[in-house]
Design a protein around this motif. Structure first.
Motif, PDB file in Angstrom:
ATOM      1  N   LYS A 108      -6.094   9.007  -0.845  1.00  0.00           N
ATOM      2  CA  LYS A 108      -6.382   7.801  -0.878  1.00  0.00           C
ATOM      3  C   LYS A 108      -5.248   6.916  -1.178  1.00  0.00           C
ATOM      4  O   LYS A 108      -3.757   7.477  -1.541  1.00  0.00           O
ATOM      5  CB  LYS A 108      -7.317   7.569  -2.203  1.00  0.00           C
ATOM      6  CG  LYS A 108      -6.533   7.765  -3.427  1.00  0.00           C
ATOM      7  CD  LYS A 108      -7.330   7.258  -4.798  1.00  0.00           C
ATOM      8  CE  LYS A 108      -6.710   7.553  -5.971  1.00  0.00           C
ATOM      9  NZ  LYS A 108      -7.470   6.948  -7.210  1.00  0.00           N
ATOM     10  N   THR A 109      -5.521   5.544  -0.516  1.00  0.00           N
ATOM     11  CA  THR A 109      -4.294   4.535  -0.786  1.00  0.00           C
ATOM     12  C   THR A 109      -4.593   3.725  -1.621  1.00  0.00           C
ATOM     13  O   THR A 109      -5.528   3.216  -1.748  1.00  0.00           O
ATOM     14  CB  THR A 109      -4.195   3.841   0.802  1.00  0.00           C
ATOM     15  OG1 THR A 109      -4.018   4.959   1.718  1.00  0.00           O
ATOM     16  CG2 THR A 109      -3.329   2.823   0.905  1.00  0.00           C
ATOM     17  N   PRO A 115       0.786  -1.204  -0.047  1.00  0.00           N
ATOM     18  CA  PRO A 115       0.064   0.135  -0.065  1.00  0.00           C
ATOM     19  C   PRO A 115       0.836   1.236   0.034  1.00  0.00           C
ATOM     20  O   PRO A 115       1.964   1.340   0.565  1.00  0.00           O
ATOM     21  CB  PRO A 115      -0.771  -0.047   1.361  1.00  0.00           C
ATOM     22  CG  PRO A 115       0.221  -0.956   2.298  1.00  0.00           C
ATOM     23  CD  PRO A 115       1.013  -1.920   1.349  1.00  0.00           C
ATOM     24  N   ASN A 120       0.340   5.877  -0.164  1.00  0.00           N
ATOM     25  CA  ASN A 120      -0.330   7.028  -0.616  1.00  0.00           C
ATOM     26  C   ASN A 120      -0.444   7.513  -1.838  1.00  0.00           C
ATOM     27  O   ASN A 120       0.832   7.663  -2.404  1.00  0.00           O
ATOM     28  CB  ASN A 120      -0.104   8.193   0.470  1.00  0.00           C
ATOM     29  CG  ASN A 120      -0.963   9.458   0.289  1.00  0.00           C
ATOM     30  OD1 ASN A 120      -0.533  10.251  -0.267  1.00  0.00           O
ATOM     31  ND2 ASN A 120      -2.061   9.262   1.127  1.00  0.00           N
TER      32      ASN A 120
END
Length: 358
Positions: A195-196, A180, A182
């Motif tokens: 959002k990621t 993950p 950003n």
């Protein structure tokens, strides 16, 4: 040189900007688009020069056609240009499968086509500086490269050039990982990170018969993401470059250390305007920007594109190649084999292909 442009996307727009910056050397004399809506949009930029009929586009007789079409779509269009004796510059990658790579080479042979590929990475100033150091022998005999600066076929191009492995076969192992991160910057520019996303990282080893090894490591977010920077380590028996830091064996037999520094204009009250003049190592010029004296303010990528276009002009006029089709086919072949190794979870041994000259 009159340039026929096939495609008008993000990448094509960069080439148009660079050609405009180079002035009278280049003229976009015709533009091919696939739809009426695209034609209406591009007519504002190229009035009277936009075609939705490919045969009419070729009938304008450009000095070369630059293909900026989507992944793997250019070959049938390029074949028609080759058949008519029009030189071709194709955006990377030229194809999406090994079979399509072979078809490119077969088409070139069939029509005795004049084909180059717009693989510009090794023309970027940093890589040109590294090539200069290698050619000087400053690092000794190069043995390995750890590259995390360019994806897939671009990474293969830089790896093969810096290691000097040419068309040699190799053993490839590879894996992919999802992490993950950003999301806050892309082709649309910098914005709030709200959002990621999942970023896929690809790691691979390329082991060549002479013992040289290329370590490849790249994730798609590295081009824009501020949290996923790029890096490179190049090692020889008498020296090393790690990003901007370098160490090598001096003439007195003792190690010397230094850093590759950019000679930048437009900073700290300098009024020459923004731009890069050269790259230096402890005062020694490793790379000189060929456009600095022409007052062209280009990014590193734009410098590389300009070098590609000027190289294509020379190719059209003299036959001297700037980036041959065969080199790009090998770049893409290695990247496809890397993806296969990652998918299958096993070592892949590459094989000689039809474009390898015996």
């Amino acid at each position: 040189m009159k340039v026929g442009l096939a495609g008008t996307g993000w990448r094509a727009q960069m080439y148009v900007r660079v050609m405009k910056a180079l002035g009278e050397e280049f003229e976009v004399s015709a533009v091919y688009v696939h739809s009426e809506s695209s034609r209406e949009r591009e007519e504002k930029n190229f009035p009277g020069k936009v075609y939705t009929d490919y045969d009419e586009f070729l009938a304008t007789k450009p000095d070369c056609v630059v293909f900026m079409l989507k992944y793997g779509a250019a070959l049938p269009f390029a074949e028609k240009a080759m058949e008519q004796g029009i030189p071709v510059l194709c955006e990377t990658p030229p194809a999406a499968t090994v079979e399509e790579l072979q078809a490119w080479y077969q088409a070139k042979e069939k029509y005795n086509g004049k084909v180059q590929v717009a693989e510009q990475y090794c023309f970027q100033p940093y890589y040109q500086a590294l090539i200069h150091m290698i050619d000087q022998g400053k690092l000794g005999t190069i043995s390995n490269l750890d590259i995390s600066q360019a994806h897939d076929y671009h990474g293969m191009s830089v790896m093969r050039r810096l290691l000097g492995t040419g068309m040699e076969n190799c053993r490839i192992t590879a894996r992919t990982y999802d992490f993950p991160v950003n999301y806050h910057c892309g082709r649309e520019g910098l914005h709030k990170g709200e959002k990621t996303i999942v970023d896929t990282r690809k790691r691979a080893e390329f082991v060549f018969p002479d013992g040289k090894v290329g370590f490849f490591d790249f994730a798609g977010e590295q081009y824009f993401n501020y949290f996923r920077t790029r890096h490179l380590t190049l090692q020889g028996d008498c020296g090393e470059v790690h990003d901007q830091q370098a160490a090598w064996l001096g003439q007195d037999g003792y190690p010397v250390q230094g850093s590759i520094q950019r000679d930048e204009l437009g900073q700290y009250s300098n009024l020459e305007g923004y731009g890069m003049r050269s790259l230096r190592l402890n005062g020694e010029i490793l790379y000189r920007n060929p456009y600095a004296d022409r007052d062209l303010r280009l990014t590193d990528e734009e410098i590389a594109v300009a070098q590609m276009m000027e190289g294509m002009k020379t190719y059209v006029e003299t036959g001297k190649e700037v980036y041959p089709l065969e080199e790009a086919l090998q770049d893409t072949y290695l990247f496809l084999m890397m993806d296969e190794a990652a998918k299958e979870g096993k070592e892949i041994q590459t094989q000689d292909q039809c474009w390898k000259k015996q």
